[in-house]
Design an enzyme around this catalytic site. Structure first.
Site, mmCIF file in Angstrom:
data_model
loop_
_atom_site.group_PDB
_atom_site.id
_atom_site.type_symbol
_atom_site.label_atom_id
_atom_site.label_comp_id
_atom_site.label_asym_id
_atom_site.label_seq_id
_atom_site.Cartn_x
_atom_site.Cartn_y
_atom_site.Cartn_z
ATOM 1 N N ILE A 1 14.867 -8.310 -18.372
ATOM 2 C CA ILE A 1 15.185 -7.135 -19.201
ATOM 3 C C ILE A 1 16.243 -7.541 -20.218
ATOM 4 O O ILE A 1 17.226 -8.198 -19.863
ATOM 5 C CB ILE A 1 15.757 -5.984 -18.345
ATOM 6 C CG1 ILE A 1 14.772 -5.579 -17.249
ATOM 7 C CG2 ILE A 1 16.118 -4.786 -19.212
ATOM 8 C CD1 ILE A 1 15.382 -4.654 -16.205
ATOM 9 N N ILE B 1 -3.329 -7.818 -1.651
ATOM 10 C CA ILE B 1 -2.530 -9.009 -1.934
ATOM 11 C C ILE B 1 -2.882 -10.149 -0.990
ATOM 12 O O ILE B 1 -2.977 -11.302 -1.400
ATOM 13 C CB ILE B 1 -1.026 -8.659 -1.858
ATOM 14 C CG1 ILE B 1 -0.643 -7.805 -3.070
ATOM 15 C CG2 ILE B 1 -0.165 -9.919 -1.810
ATOM 16 C CD1 ILE B 1 0.745 -7.223 -3.031
ATOM 17 N N ARG C 1 -4.642 1.073 -0.830
ATOM 18 C CA ARG C 1 -4.310 -0.348 -0.697
ATOM 19 C C ARG C 1 -4.137 -1.060 -2.033
ATOM 20 O O ARG C 1 -4.929 -0.883 -2.953
ATOM 21 C CB ARG C 1 -5.421 -1.047 0.112
ATOM 22 C CG ARG C 1 -5.129 -2.511 0.376
ATOM 23 C CD ARG C 1 -6.172 -3.121 1.293
ATOM 24 N NE ARG C 1 -5.893 -4.541 1.458
ATOM 25 C CZ ARG C 1 -6.787 -5.503 1.303
ATOM 26 N NH1 ARG C 1 -8.033 -5.205 1.026
ATOM 27 N NH2 ARG C 1 -6.442 -6.768 1.462
ATOM 28 N N CYS D 1 0.832 -1.190 0.000
ATOM 29 C CA CYS D 1 0.000 0.000 0.000
ATOM 30 C C CYS D 1 0.867 1.239 0.000
ATOM 31 O O CYS D 1 2.076 1.159 0.032
ATOM 32 C CB CYS D 1 -0.855 0.067 1.261
ATOM 33 S SG CYS D 1 -1.832 -1.386 1.557
ATOM 34 N N GLY E 1 3.263 -2.822 3.178
ATOM 35 C CA GLY E 1 4.230 -3.914 3.177
ATOM 36 C C GLY E 1 3.584 -5.256 3.415
ATOM 37 O O GLY E 1 2.388 -5.453 3.150
ATOM 38 N N GLY F 1 16.182 -10.662 -6.330
ATOM 39 C CA GLY F 1 17.408 -11.148 -5.678
ATOM 40 C C GLY F 1 18.258 -10.120 -4.956
ATOM 41 O O GLY F 1 19.376 -10.431 -4.547
#
Lengths: 82, 636
Positions: free
Chosen positions: B290, B53, B50, B2, B76, B365
Site C-alpha cells: 500500500i 485452495i 468454499r 471458506c 481455514g 506479518g
C-alpha cells in the site's frame, strides 16, 4: 573484552551509530564529544543500564566521569553492583 | 478457506430446511465463491461456501468419516495436515480426498479429548457427532478465523459472519451498548461478546459443545507468558532458533494448490516473511503493498528497498483519500463492528488488488509486534516504570520524547506530558499499568454517547470485566509479559486479526496466512526473556538479530512506523463523501439513538475547521460514523 563493556558497546552500536562509524568506536572515546549521543541520548543510556544491569542511577551520578566512555560506564556499573 | 453456516435444533423440532442454510451461505458468498455444499438431517444443517485452495477437485465440504457418523464444515487451513494424515492412516483411517478438511473428522475420532491441540492452523470448525448427538464449534488459538452463534429457545445458528445469522427471520440486528463501551475503550469487544445483542463469538482457543439443548464453552488452549527456562541462553542462539522456526512455519504456509503471495509494508515483520518465503518459493515471489500520498503514513521507499534487495515482483495500490472514503461503508459492512481507525480500509483496497491479480493466498506479518515486543506501548510502560523509580526527576520523563517527538516542541506539550503520563505513575503494581492510560484516554470517546445509552451502561466498567478474565498466573509474569498478553488477547485477536485481517481479506476472497502465529513460533517467542525482545528502547531485538544478514541494514534498523491511515482528511474537506454529512446529521444521530447529537455536531464542526483535532477526537469520529453506518446497513 569483558562482558559489560561489550553489552554497552552493542547497545550503542545498535541504537546510536550508523554505518561505517561502527568500526571507529573505541572503548575510551568520549561519547558526547564524538557526537555518539546527545542529552536525551544520555538518558537513554541511563534507561538501558538500569534495565539491563538492574541498578538504580541517581541524577547526580550522571556525570562525564561515569558516563562519557564505555570503560568508565562499565566501571561505574561494577561499583554499583558491588 | 471458506465461510461456514448452520443450524441445530436445541429441542425436538422440524427437520432443518436446506434452503435456510443456502440463504445463510449466500450472505457470505465473498468468503467462498467457488462452490457451496450443505448437509442436513433432522437435527442439524451444516453449510460451506468454499474458496478452493487445497485439493481443488475433491475437497468439497461437508465431509464425513467412513460411516457418515461425523460431519464437518470448516473455514481455514490445517497446515500440518500431511503429517496428521500420515499418522491417522497408519492407525487405519481411510481417506477419500486429499484435503485438509478430511483430517478433522478422523483426528476427532482418534483423539476426541485433545484433537484441537494437534492442529497447526487457522480455523473455525463446525463438527457434528451423530453418535453423541453433539455439535462442536471450535476456533483456532489466536482467533484468526471468526465464528459466531446465537441461540433461541428451540434452535442455535452459527456462521463465519454475523450477517449470515441475520438471514434467519428470527434474528434481529441491534448494536449492544455494552459492546460499544468495550470498543470505545479497547478498540474491540472482549471474549465472547460481539457488537450485537444476543450474538456471541466462540472465543479464540475455545470450543463450544451443543448437546441436549445445552451450550457449554470450553477452553482448550491458554496463552502462557511464563518465562521458559529452557530457551537458548544467548541472543545469537535464540535468533538462530527463531529464524529456523519462522522458516519452517513459512514452509508449512506455502502448502497450497494455488499461488501464494506476500503482503509487504516495508517494515521488519513483512520484510522478514517476504525474505524467508522467497528463499523457499518455487517461482519468483510476488508482493503486494500500500502507498499513501501523505508521507506521514507512506512507506514506499522502504518497500522498494526490500523488493530490490530481494529481487521481488511487486504490485502497489495507491490508497488515496477518495479511495479510502469511498470504500469505508463497504469496510464496515465487512468488519460488522464499529471501529476507531480507518486503517482497515487500505487493507480492503489491497485485498481487492490481490484478487484482481488472481491470487487467493497471501502471507502477512501480523503477530510479530505482540509476541516479540514491537509496540510503542511496551516502551511507554518501560519508560514510565523508569520514571516512577524517581518520580520527582525532571530528566527521566524526557525519555518519552524519544517515543513522542511532539512532546519536546512546545511548552504546552511539556505540560501535557507531565499531566498525562504522570497519572497513576507510581502505581507500578497495577494489573493494567501498561495499558490503563491508553484505555482511559480512548474511553473519552464515550463522552459522545447519548444520555440513554450512558444510562444503560451506567456503572459498567470494561476494565473490571477484562480483569476477571485474566489467568490466575497473570500477576506472576514479568511486567513486559503482562503487557504482551494484553496486546495479544485484546488487540490482536479482537481487532487486528478480525477487522483489519480476516474481514478485509475475505471481502475479496483473499486468505491471509500468519507465519508469526504458528504455535511453535508463539510458544518460543513469548517464553523468551524480556531483554531478548526489547533492549533499552530497541524493539524486537531477537528478530533483528535473526534477520540482520538477510535483510538490508536500513530495513532491520529503521525506526518502527506504525501502520496507520488518514482519518479527518478522508471524511472532511472538499471531497467529503456524502454519507458523512448524512450519518452525522442531528436527525440521523437522533434516529439511531446511540450518540448525543449536539456533541456530534460540535465534533463535525471542529473537524470541518482548520483547527487541531486530537487523536481521541479522530477515534471518536470514526467510531461514531462506523456505528451509524453499521446501524443503517441492517435497518435498511
Amino acid at each position: 573484552m569483558p562482558k559489560i563493556e561489550n553489552e554497552i558497546r552493542q547497545f550503542l552500536v545498535e541504537n546510536f551509530i550508523l554505518g561505517d562509524e561502527v568500526d571507529k568506536m573505541g572503548f575510551d572515546e568520549s561519547l558526547l564529544e564524538n557526537g555518539v549521543i546527545d542529552s536525551t541520548g544520555v538518558l537513554e543510556v541511563v534507561f538501558f543500564v538500569e534495565d539491563k544491569f538492574q541498578i538504580e542511577i541517581d541524577t547526580e551520578e550522571v556525570l562525564p566521569e561515569n558516563f562519557d566512555t564505555i570503560n568508565r560506564l562499565a566501571a561505574y556499573i561494577r561499583r554499583k553492583q558491588e | 478457506m471458506c465461510g461456514i453456516a448452520g443450524k441445530i435444533n436445541l429441542r425436538q423440532g422440524q427437520p432443518i430446511n436446506s434452503k435456510l442454510i443456502y440463504r445463510m451461505l449466500d450472505t457470505i458468498h465473498h468468503r467462498g465463491p467457488d462452490e457451496n455444499g450443505v448437509y442436513t438431517n433432522n437435527q442439524i444443517g451444516l453449510g460451506s461456501a468454499r474458496l478452493s485452495i487445497i485439493d481443488l477437485v475433491s475437497g468439497k465440504q461437508p465431509i464425513s468419516n467412513e460411516d457418515n457418523t461425523i460431519w464437518v464444515v470448516f473455514n481455514g487451513e490445517i497446515y500440518n495436515y500431511i503429517e496428521l494424515r500420515s499418522d491417522l492412516e497408519a492407525k487405519g483411517h481411510v481417506f477419500r480426498t486429499q484435503s485438509d478438511t478430511e483430517v478433522l473428522v478422523h483426528l476427532y475420532e482418534e483423539r476426541p479429548s485433545d484433537w484441537l491441540l494437534q492442529l497447526n492452523g487457522q480455523f473455525a470448525i463446525a463438527l457434528w457427532d451423530q453418535r453423541e448427538q453433539a455439535l462442536i464449534l471450535a476456533r483456532d488459538r489466536m482467533g484468526i478465523r471468526p465464528l459466531y452463534y446465537t441461540a433461541k429457545d428451540n434452535y442455535l445458528l452459527f456462521a463465519s459472519e454475523v450477517k449470515s445469522l441475520f438471514a434467519h427471520p428470527g434474528i434481529e440486528p441491534e448494536i449492544d451498548p455494552t459492546s460499544l463501551a468495550q470498543i470505545f475503550t479497547f478498540w474491540s469487544t472482549l471474549g465472547s461478546r460481539s457488537s450485537f445483542r444476543n450474538i456471541r463469538s466462540v472465543p479464540p482457543g475455545h470450543f463450544a459443545v451443543i448437546k441436549k439443548g445445552k451450550i457449554i464453552i470450553n477452553r482448550y488452549w491458554q496463552l502462557d507468558m511464563t518465562l521458559n527456562r529452557d530457551v537458548p541462553k544467548s541472543l545469537d542462539e535464540a535468533a538462530e532458533e527463531l529464524r529456523w522456526l519462522l522458516s519452517d512455519s513459512i514452509r508449512l504456509r506455502l502448502r497450497s494448490d494455488v499461488p501464494v503471495g506476500s503482503y509487504l509494508s516495508g517494515g521488519l515483520d513483512s520484510s522478514t516473511i517476504t525474505a524467508l518465503a522467497s528463499q523457499q518459493a518455487k517461482t519468483r515471489l510476488k508482493t503486494f503493498s500500500i502507498a499513501f500520498g501523505d508521507k506521514l503514513f507512506d512507506e514506499t521507499q522502504h518497500q522498494i528497498r526490500t523488493n530490490e534487495y530481494l529481487d521481488i515482483d511487486n504490485r502497489t495500490i495507491h490508497a488515496t483519500l477518495e479511495d479510502i472514503g469511498a470504500a469505508f461503508p463497504q469496510v464496515i459492512a465487512h468488519t460488522e463492528t464499529p471501529i476507531l481507525r480507518t486503517a482497515p480500509a487500505p487493507m480492503f483496497l489491497l485485498s481487492k488488488m490481490v484478487h484482481e491479480n488472481d491470487f487467493k493466498v497471501v502471507l502477512t506479518g501480523e503477530g510479530a509486534d505482540e509476541i516479540l515486543g514491537g509496540y510503542d506501548i511496551f516502551k511507554e510502560a518501560k519508560i514510565r516504570r523508569f520514571w516512577a523509580r524517581q518520580p520527582d526527576s525532571e530528566l527521566r520523563p524526557r525519555l518519552l520524547e524519544r517515543l513522542y517527538p511532539y512532546l519536546s516542541t512546545t511548552t504546552f506539550s511539556k505540560a501535557y506530558l507531565k499531566n498525562f503520563f504522570k497519572k497513576n505513575l507510581e502505581n507500578t503494581n497495577d494489573t493494567f499499568y501498561s495499558h490503563r492510560l491508553r484505555w482511559q484516554n480512548t474511553a473519552r470517546c464515550m463522552n459522545f454517547l447519548s444520555p440513554e445509552i450512558k444510562s444503560e451502561i451506567k456503572g459498567y466498567d470494561p476494565l473490571a470485566e477484562l480483569a476477571e478474565t485474566l489467568p490466575a498466573e497473570f500477576n506472576n509474569w514479568e511486567a513486559f509479559a503482562q503487557a504482551q498478553y494484553l496486546e495479544v488477547t485484546v488487540f490482536l485477536s479482537g481487532y487486528l486479526l478480525s477487522s483489519q485481517g480476516d474481514r478485509m481479506g475475505m471481502a475479496h476472497s483473499v486468505e491471509g496466512r500468519y507465519p508469526f502465529l504458528d504455535p511453535r513460533v508463539v510458544d518460543f517467542s513469548v517464553g523468551l526473556p524480556a531483554n531478548f525482545k526489547m533492549s533499552g528502547l530497541r524493539e524486537k531485538v531477537v528478530l533483528k538479530r535473526a534477520m540482520r544478514d538477510i535483510l538490508p541494514y536500513e530495513t532491520v534498523n529503521r525506526h518502527k512506523q506504525p501502520y496507520r491511515a488518514p482519518i479527518r482528511s478522508v471524511f472532511f474537506g472538499k471531497k467529503s463523501p456524502a454519507y458523512v454529512k448524512e450519518n452525522l446529521s442531528p436527525k440521523k444521530i437522533d434516529e439511531t439513538g446511540y450518540f448525543n447529537a449536539k456533541a456530534v455536531s460540535g465534533l463535525s464542526k471542529k473537524c470541518n475547521s482548520t483547527g487541531r483535532v486530537s487523536e481521541t477526537e479522530e477515534m471518536a469520529l470514526v467510531g461514531i460514523l462506523s456505528a451509524q453506518l453499521l446501524n443503517s446497513m441492517w435497518r435498511s
